[in-house]
Design an enzyme around this catalytic site. Structure first.
Site, PDB file in Angstrom:
ATOM      1  N   CYS A  14       0.978  -1.075  -0.099  1.00  0.00           N
ATOM      2  CA  CYS A  14       0.104   0.064  -0.051  1.00  0.00           C
ATOM      3  C   CYS A  14       0.735   1.226  -0.113  1.00  0.00           C
ATOM      4  O   CYS A  14       2.117   1.178   0.179  1.00  0.00           O
ATOM      5  CB  CYS A  14      -0.740   0.188   1.197  1.00  0.00           C
ATOM      6  SG  CYS A  14      -0.009   0.178   2.692  1.00  0.00           S
ATOM      7  N   CYS A  17       3.533   1.647   2.876  1.00  0.00           N
ATOM      8  CA  CYS A  17       4.741   1.086   2.600  1.00  0.00           C
ATOM      9  C   CYS A  17       5.873   1.898   1.826  1.00  0.00           C
ATOM     10  O   CYS A  17       6.919   1.981   2.407  1.00  0.00           O
ATOM     11  CB  CYS A  17       4.473  -0.334   1.957  1.00  0.00           C
ATOM     12  SG  CYS A  17       3.446  -1.216   2.517  1.00  0.00           S
ATOM     13  N   ASP A 412      -4.292  24.029 -30.011  1.00  0.00           N
ATOM     14  CA  ASP A 412      -3.821  25.084 -31.073  1.00  0.00           C
ATOM     15  C   ASP A 412      -4.011  24.526 -32.313  1.00  0.00           C
ATOM     16  O   ASP A 412      -4.049  25.444 -33.312  1.00  0.00           O
ATOM     17  CB  ASP A 412      -2.230  25.056 -30.699  1.00  0.00           C
ATOM     18  CG  ASP A 412      -1.546  23.572 -31.029  1.00  0.00           C
ATOM     19  OD1 ASP A 412      -2.286  22.634 -31.016  1.00  0.00           O
ATOM     20  OD2 ASP A 412      -0.302  23.633 -31.206  1.00  0.00           O
TER      21      ASP A 412
END
Length: 459
Positions: A14, A17, A412
Site C-alpha cells: 500500500c 509502505c 492549437d
C-alpha cells in the site's frame, strides 16, 4: 552532479509502505533525495551512495530491495502477474473447500483454512513478520493479525468442543459441530482470498499499464549501420557516440537523434510526435531517434544525441517519472495510510480488553481490505499508461488530477484531435454522381479520386 539510482522493491502492499521506505532512505547518510512509488514498486534515490547501503536501508525498513544484477525469473519476466493469479486461484479453491466442509466436517474446514493461510497466503505472514522485526505495520500486518487470530480463535473453539464432548462421553464430532460457531473459519479464508484476488487484479492492471512503456522501448532501435574510416559496420545502437555517421535505408529505424548529411526520404515519426503522415527530411534537417525511414531514399546522418540523451530515451524516462509521480491526493492518502494501521491495531486491542476476542478479530478483519493506499497509485499508473497508448504523454500525476477539474480545453490546431492516421472515406468514379456529400470530385485526368479525413476525424 549526484547520480540517481532506481531500485526495484518487493513487499510493498500500500501507499504506507512506500512512505515508510521513503523515510528510511531519506535518513540514510549521503542520500539527497528519495522518492518511492508504490505503483511501479521502485525507489528513485539521488546521492553518492553505494547500492549495497541502499539495499541495507530498505531491508532494515522491512522490505526487499532487488540488486541491479539480480537474475529475473523467466516466468515472472514474461508475465509479472502470473504468480499473483496462481496464488489467487489456489486460495479460491481452498476457500470453496472451507465453506463447503463447514456444515458436515468442521475439522476438514479448519485444515483447508490452515492450508490456505500457509500456502497461497504465506507471503502475507512472512512480510508481516519481517515488518514486525523492523517495528513497522502495514496492511499485511492487519491481514496477518486478522486472519491468523480468526483461525486460532476458531481452532480453540473447535478443540474446546471436542474436549467437552469427550469429557461428557458424547459423540465428539457431532457435539463439536453443535458447539462450534457457524462459519468459524470462513473469515480467515475469505479475507486472505479476497486480498490475493485484489492483488492479482492489481498486477494485471500494472502489466497492462506497463505495455505502453514497453511499446516506447520497443520503438527504440537496437542496431545501427555505422560508417567508420569509410567502412560500414553494423553495431548495437547502445555503442553509438556523438558525431558517428550512420546510414538509414528504406525500412530502417533512425538509431539516434541526428542531422541529415546527404540524401532525402520520408520518415514516420508517429510514435514520437503523433504526426499521421511521413515527414520529408533532406540535407540539414534534424532526425528524431526512433522514427522510421518509410521512403525509398538512403540517408546519411550524423549523430547529435545518443543513448539516454536521445529523444526516445527521454520520452521513456518521462513516462516512467509520470507513473512514479504522486498527485496531491495520493500524498494525502499516504499520510493517512501511515497512521491507519497502527490506529486499527490499537482499536482492536481496546475492544479485546474491554469486550471479547471475537469482536477484536472483527475489527481487524473489517479493516483488512482497505483500498485507501491502493486505489490512487494504481489509478495513476493505469491512466498514464493508457494515455501513452493513445499517444498522449502526461508530464506528471498532478496534471492528471488537474485535468479532472477542467471546464474548457483549448487546442492549437485541429490535427491535435484527429485519429492520427489517414482514413479513406469514399471513392468516386469519373463522371459518376457523387455518393456522399463528403466525397470529392473526379481528378482532372479522369481517374478515381480518394478522399481522406486525417484532420477531420475526431479522436
Amino acid at each position: 552532479m549526484s547520480a540517481t539510482r532506481v531500485i526495484a522493491v518487493r513487499g510493498m502492499t500500500c501507499g504506507g509502505c512506500a512512505a515508510t521506505i521513503e523515510t528510511a532512505l531519506s535518513r540514510t547518510p549521503g542520500v539527497e533525495r528519495a522518492s518511492v512509488s508504490y505503483a511501479t514498486r521502485t525507489a528513485a534515490v539521488t546521492g553518492d551512495v553505494d547500492e549495497d547501503v541502499l539495499l541495507a536501508a530498505i531491508a532494515k525498513a522491512g522490505y526487499e530491495g532487488v540488486p541491479s544484477d539480480a537474475q529475473v525469473d523467466d516466468d515472472e519476466a514474461s508475465d509479472p502477474g502470473r504468480p499473483a493469479r496462481r496464488r489467487a486461484f489456489v486460495a479460491a479453491v481452498l476457500c470453496v473447500v472451507v465453506i463447503a466442509a463447514d456444515a458436515s466436517a468442521p475439522l476438514l474446514s479448519a485444515l483447508a483454512a490452515l492450508l490456505l493461510l500457509a500456502l497461497p497466503g504465506r507471503a502475507i505472514f512472512v512480510q508481516a513478520a519481517r515488518l514486525l522485526r523492523a517495528r513497522h505495520a502495514t496492511m499485511d500486518t492487519l491481514v496477518a493479525l486478522g486472519a491468523g487470530t480468526a483461525w486460532l480463535h476458531g481452532a480453540y473453539t473447535l478443540l474446546a468442543a471436542y474436549d467437552a464432548a469427550e469429557a461428557a462421553g458424547a459423540d465428539a464430532p457431532a457435539h463439536a459441530h453443535a458447539a462450534l460457531p457457524h462459519a468459524a473459519f470462513h473469515a480467515p479464508a475469505m479475507i486472505v482470498t479476497f486480498v490475493l484476488i485484489g492483488r492479482a487484479l492489481e498486477e494485471s492492471a500494472r502489466t497492462r499499464a506497463g505495455e505502453a512503456l514497453a511499446a516506447l522501448q520497443r520503438g527504440a532501435p537496437d542496431r545501427a549501420r555505422v560508417l567508420r574510416d569509410g567502412v560500414e559496420h553494423e553495431l548495437p545502437a547502445s555503442e553509438l557516440v556523438v558525431d558517428d555517421v550512420c546510414l538509414v535505408g528504406a525500412g530502417d529505424a533512425v538509431p539516434a537523434d541526428g542531422e541529415v548529411l546527404d540524401g532525402a526520404s520520408g520518415f514516420d515519426e508517429a510514435l514520437l510526435t503523433g504526426e499521421a503522415l511521413p515527414v520529408w527530411h533532406a540535407a540539414g534537417d534534424a532526425l528524431v531517434g526512433g522514427s522510421t525511414n518509410v521512403g525509398s531514399g538512403l540517408v546519411r546522418m550524423r549523430c547529435t544525441a545518443v543513448g539516454a540523451a536521445s529523444t526516445a530515451a527521454r520520452l521513456v524516462r518521462l513516462l516512467n517519472e509520470a507513473q512514479a509521480s504522486k498527485p496531491p491526493v495520493q500524498r494525502l492518502a499516504d499520510r493517512v495510510a501511515g497512521v491507519f494501521v497502527p490506529a486499527v491495531i490499537a482499536l482492536a486491542l481496546v475492544v479485546g480488553v474491554f469486550g471479547d476476542v471475537q469482536s477484536a478479530v472483527a475489527v481487524l478483519v473489517v479493516a483488512c481490505p482497505c483500498a485507501l493506499g491502493l486505489a490512487t497509485p494504481t489509478a495513476v499508473q493505469v491512466a498514464t499508461g493508457r494515455a501513452a497508448q493513445l499517444g498522449i504523454l502526461v508530464r506528471d500525476a498532478g496534471a492528471l488530477e488537474k485535468a479532472g477539474a477542467l471546464d474548457v480545453l483549448l487546442v492549437d490546431k485541429t490535427g491535435t484531435l484527429t485519429r492520427g492516421e489517414p482514413v479513406v472515406e469514399d471513392l468516386v468514379a469519373a463522371g459518376a454522381p457523387r455518393a456522399s456529400a463528403g466525397a470529392a470530385g473526379s481528378t482532372p485526368d479522369g481517374g478515381m479520386h480518394a478522399t481522406h479525413a486525417s484532420d477531420a476525424s475526431a479522436a
